[in-house]
Design an enzyme around this catalytic site. Structure first.
Site, short mmCIF file in Angstrom:
data_model
loop_
_atom_site.label_atom_id
_atom_site.label_comp_id
_atom_site.label_asym_id
_atom_site.label_seq_id
_atom_site.Cartn_x
_atom_site.Cartn_y
_atom_site.Cartn_z
N ASP A 44 0.84 -1.20 0.00
CA ASP A 44 0.00 0.00 0.00
C ASP A 44 0.87 1.25 0.00
O ASP A 44 0.35 2.37 -0.07
CB ASP A 44 -1.02 -0.01 1.14
CG ASP A 44 -0.39 -0.09 2.52
OD1 ASP A 44 0.85 -0.19 2.61
OD2 ASP A 44 -1.14 -0.04 3.51
N SER A 45 2.21 1.07 0.00
CA SER A 45 3.12 2.19 -0.26
C SER A 45 2.82 2.81 -1.62
O SER A 45 3.27 3.92 -1.91
CB SER A 45 4.58 1.71 -0.22
OG SER A 45 4.75 0.55 -1.02
N ASP A 83 -1.08 -6.21 -0.14
CA ASP A 83 -1.43 -5.60 1.15
C ASP A 83 -2.93 -5.41 1.31
O ASP A 83 -3.61 -4.92 0.40
CB ASP A 83 -0.80 -4.20 1.25
CG ASP A 83 0.53 -4.20 1.98
OD1 ASP A 83 0.83 -5.19 2.69
OD2 ASP A 83 1.26 -3.20 1.85
N LYS A 111 -1.04 -9.53 3.00
CA LYS A 111 -0.28 -9.02 4.16
C LYS A 111 -1.14 -8.03 4.91
O LYS A 111 -1.90 -7.26 4.29
CB LYS A 111 1.01 -8.34 3.68
CG LYS A 111 1.83 -7.72 4.81
CD LYS A 111 3.25 -7.37 4.39
CE LYS A 111 3.41 -6.04 3.69
NZ LYS A 111 2.98 -4.85 4.46
N GLU A 113 -1.06 -5.42 8.71
CA GLU A 113 -0.23 -4.82 9.75
C GLU A 113 -0.80 -5.12 11.13
O GLU A 113 -1.99 -4.85 11.37
CB GLU A 113 -0.14 -3.30 9.54
CG GLU A 113 0.53 -2.92 8.23
CD GLU A 113 0.69 -1.42 8.04
OE1 GLU A 113 0.40 -0.63 8.97
OE2 GLU A 113 1.13 -1.03 6.94
N GLU A 180 9.41 -3.81 10.21
CA GLU A 180 9.77 -2.48 9.68
C GLU A 180 10.35 -1.60 10.78
O GLU A 180 9.74 -1.45 11.86
CB GLU A 180 8.53 -1.82 9.05
CG GLU A 180 8.84 -0.45 8.48
CD GLU A 180 7.87 0.01 7.40
OE1 GLU A 180 6.95 -0.75 7.05
OE2 GLU A 180 8.05 1.14 6.92
O1 KIV Z 1 3.56 -1.08 1.57
C1 KIV Z 1 4.72 -1.49 1.50
O2 KIV Z 1 5.44 -1.31 0.51
C2 KIV Z 1 5.24 -2.23 2.64
C3 KIV Z 1 6.72 -2.36 2.72
C4 KIV Z 1 7.27 -1.08 3.20
C5 KIV Z 1 7.12 -3.51 3.58
O3 KIV Z 1 4.51 -2.66 3.48
#
Ligand code: KIV
Length: 255
Positions: A44-45, A83, A111, A113, A180
């Site tokens: 989600d970056s 994510d 994934k 958090e 992280e």
């Molecule tokens: O969203 C993302 O790219 C991430 C990485 C920073 C691990 O979660």
């Protein structure tokens, strides 16, 4: 079991360090897949490096599905981890429903958090047979509450909390855990304590693998690079120079 994920399950026992990069679109996924990455993360970056938001907190399920589909079209070999964005896994039921949507879009694993706090969501997803990577330490979806991207695990108590989080996600069935901005000493201890691989970002060299945002590695977001990223290319400069040369060529009447 999904054959693409098999190398991730066996990596730690083989002493193979996992090299993971983010991808958000077809050409990047295809290039990174061809380069031999162990996994692609549709992170989600993308909120920051693709959509221009200040952080990840405005990213939606529709955004993640759209980009996961594009990455899936460009990938033949590497497993794709997608994510779950903020607000998409508040309850175990919601987490499972949205994990299914990402899998339908082409993800091989999802994934989310959280550690102890999200063990129920993780167990709901893994219990249904969907592979999951957890994410502990600095949690970018909580950056506004946290007031910035801060290093985690600085005190013995904080390091113990991280170890509890890591053990909780492993017990809930996570196949790997992203750590992280975890103090390297704490990251090393957690990596030694877990059976599943740890994948670090800004957490020192002693994790079982490393993940980076491709824009940080390739110099594709030259306005900001995290300290730990160590870019290996200057793609942003190359694009700007190519565009300037094209502008010059057209303006001068050569084309
Ligand atoms: O969203 C993302 O790219 C991430 C990485 C920073 C691990 O979660």
């Amino acid at each position: 079991m999904n054959a693409r994920l098999e190398p991730l399950f066996t990596a730690k026992a083989r002493g193979h360090k996992l090299a993971v990069l983010t991808a958000y679109d077809y050409p990047t996924a295809r290039l990174l897949d061809e380069a031999g990455v162990d996994a692609l993360l549709v992170g989600d970056s993308l909120g920051m490096v693709v959509l221009g938001y200040p952080d990840t907190t405005l990213v939606t399920m529709d955004d993640m599905i759209h980009h996961t589909r594009a990455v899936a079209r460009g990938t033949q070999r590497a497993p794709i981890i997608a994510d779950l964005p903020i607000h998409s896994y508040g309850t175990p039921e919601q987490a499972l429903a949205n994990a299914r949507r990402l899998m339908e879009a082409g993800a091989d694993a999802v994934k989310l958090e959280g550690g102890v706090s999200h063990a129920a969501q993780i167990a709901a997803i893994t219990g249904s047979g969907i592979p999951l990577v957890a994410h502990i330490g600095m949690l970018p979806q909580s950056v506004r509450e946290e007031g910035g991207y801060k290093i985690k695990g600085k005190t013995p108590e904080a390091a113990q909390q991280l170890l509890d989080d890591a053990r909780a996600v492993e017990a809930a069935g996570a196949l790997a855990v992203v750590m992280e901005l975890v103090k390297p000493e704490a990251a090393r201890a957690i990596s030694a304590a877990l059976r599943i691989p740890t994948i670090g970002i800004g957490s020192g060299p002693d994790c079982d693998g490393q993940v980076l945002v491709i824009h940080d590695l390739a110099g594709l977001f030259p306005w900001f690079t995290p300290k730990f990223a160590k870019p290996l290319a200057a793609a942003g400069v190359a694009i700007r120079e190519a565009a300037a040369a094209f502008v010059e060529r057209v303006h001068s009447g050569q084309d």
